[in-house]
Write a protein that holds these residues in place. Structure first.
Motif, short mmCIF file in Angstrom:
data_model
loop_
_atom_site.label_atom_id
_atom_site.label_comp_id
_atom_site.label_asym_id
_atom_site.label_seq_id
_atom_site.Cartn_x
_atom_site.Cartn_y
_atom_site.Cartn_z
N GLN A 61 0.70 -1.06 0.09
CA GLN A 61 0.16 0.12 -0.02
C GLN A 61 0.93 1.19 -0.01
O GLN A 61 0.50 2.14 -0.73
N SER A 62 1.91 1.24 0.87
CA SER A 62 2.84 2.50 0.88
C SER A 62 3.39 2.55 -0.37
O SER A 62 3.71 3.99 -0.92
N ASN A 63 3.78 1.52 -1.20
CA ASN A 63 4.62 1.53 -2.50
C ASN A 63 3.73 2.35 -3.45
O ASN A 63 4.25 2.81 -4.30
N TYR A 64 2.46 2.12 -3.32
CA TYR A 64 1.50 2.54 -4.25
C TYR A 64 0.60 3.38 -4.23
O TYR A 64 -0.58 3.65 -4.66
N GLY A 65 1.04 4.39 -3.08
CA GLY A 65 0.19 5.34 -2.76
C GLY A 65 -1.18 5.21 -2.11
O GLY A 65 -2.09 6.27 -2.16
N LEU A 66 -1.28 4.28 -1.24
CA LEU A 66 -2.71 3.79 -0.71
C LEU A 66 -2.56 4.01 0.66
O LEU A 66 -1.36 3.89 1.20
N ASN A 67 -3.40 4.48 1.49
CA ASN A 67 -3.48 4.08 2.78
C ASN A 67 -3.12 2.93 3.59
O ASN A 67 -3.39 1.70 3.38
N PRO A 68 -1.78 2.99 4.27
CA PRO A 68 -1.41 1.77 4.62
C PRO A 68 -2.09 1.13 5.95
O PRO A 68 -1.45 1.30 7.14
N ASP A 69 -3.04 0.67 5.73
CA ASP A 69 -3.92 0.24 7.01
C ASP A 69 -3.76 -1.23 7.34
O ASP A 69 -4.19 -1.85 8.16
N GLY A 70 -3.29 -1.92 6.29
CA GLY A 70 -2.85 -3.28 6.50
C GLY A 70 -4.00 -4.32 6.09
O GLY A 70 -3.91 -5.66 6.24
N THR A 71 -5.44 -3.74 5.58
CA THR A 71 -6.52 -4.37 5.43
C THR A 71 -6.50 -4.16 3.68
O THR A 71 -5.94 -3.23 2.97
#
Length: 202
Positions: A61-71
Motif C-alpha cells: 500500500q505504501s509503495n503504491y500510494g494507498l492508505n497503509p492500514d494493512g487491510t
C-alpha cells in the motif's frame, strides 16, 4: 525461490470485498501469492491473514500510494491486480515470454514481460492479462500457436522480474522484429530501445 512460488497451489478465488487479520480462505492464498510474487511477502504461503501478511500489505500500500492500514479492500485489490499476478496469470505471462522471446537474452525476455505488464497497467487494453494477451492480433505467438509451448524456468524468472517492476523498455507498449514486421503502422510508434531482435516502442 521462484519454483517454490509456482509450486504452491492457491485457490483460484475471486477477491473478497475485505480481507483483514484473522481472515483465512482462498482469497488469502491469492493475496499472499500476489504479494510474494511482487516481492512484499517472504514467508511460505499459508492462507492465514496474520501480522506478517498485514505487514506485507502495508508495504504494498505504501509503495503504491494507498492508505497503509494493512487491510485489503477494493482499492488495494484494484492496485494488486494492476501490479501483480495470481498463479494462473503468471503462467500466462511465462508462456508469452517463452513463445515470443525464448531465443532472446534474459533482458530481452524480461522486456517482453514488461510490455505485457505495461499494457495491463495502462488500462487501454483491458483490465486483465487475459484481455491483453488474447486481444486479437496482439501477439504473434498466440495467433500462430506457439503460445501453447511449455515455458522453461528462465521464462518464469523473467516473468517474476517483470512483475516486480524491471522494465528495460522504458514504459513501452509495443515491440516488433524489424526483420519480419509487416505492419507499416508499427514503424510510426515512438521507439525507445532495441534489445536483441526486438525494437520496443510507445
Amino acid at each position: 525461490m521462484l519454483m517454490n512460488i509456482v509450486g504452491i497451489n492457491p485457490y483460484a478465488a475471486q477477491a473478497a470485498p475485505l480481507l483483514k487479520q484473522g481472515s483465512a480462505n482462498g482469497d488469502v492464498w491469492d493475496l499472499q501469492f500476489r504479494l510474494k510474487l511482487a516481492g512484499f511477502y517472504q514467508l511460505p504461503l499459508d492462507g492465514l491473514y496474520g501480522s506478517n501478511t498485514a505487514l506485507a500489505v502495508k508495504g504494498f500500500q505504501s509503495n503504491y500510494g494507498l492508505n497503509p492500514d494493512g487491510t485489503t479492500g477494493d482499492l488495494t485489490w484494484s492496485a494488486l491486480k494492476k501490479h501483480s499476478l495470481n498463479r494462473e496469470e503468471l503462467d500466462i505471462l511465462a508462456k508469452v515470454i517463452y513463445s515470443e522471446a525464448r531465443g532472446e537474452s534474459y533482458e530481452g525476455q524480461v522486456a517482453v514481460g514488461a510490455v505485457v505488464m505495461n499494457r495491463i497497467q495502462s488500462g487501454k487494453y483491458g483490465d486483465t492479462i487475459e484481455d491483453v494477451v488474447f486481444q486479437k492480433g496482439a501477439f504473434t505467438a498466440v495467433a500462430d500457436g506457439q503460445y501453447s509451448l511449455t515455458p522453461d524456468s528462465t521464462a518464469y524468472m523473467a516473468a517474476q522480474d517483470a512483475v516486480r517492476g524491471w522494465d528495460p523498455t522504458n514504459d513501452s507498449l509495443y515491440y516488433f522484429n524489424p526483420k519480419t514486421a509487416t505492419s507499416s503502422w508499427i514503424w510510426t510508434r515512438p521507439q525507445t530501445v532495441q534489445i536483441g531482435n526486438h525494437i520496443f516502442a510507445k
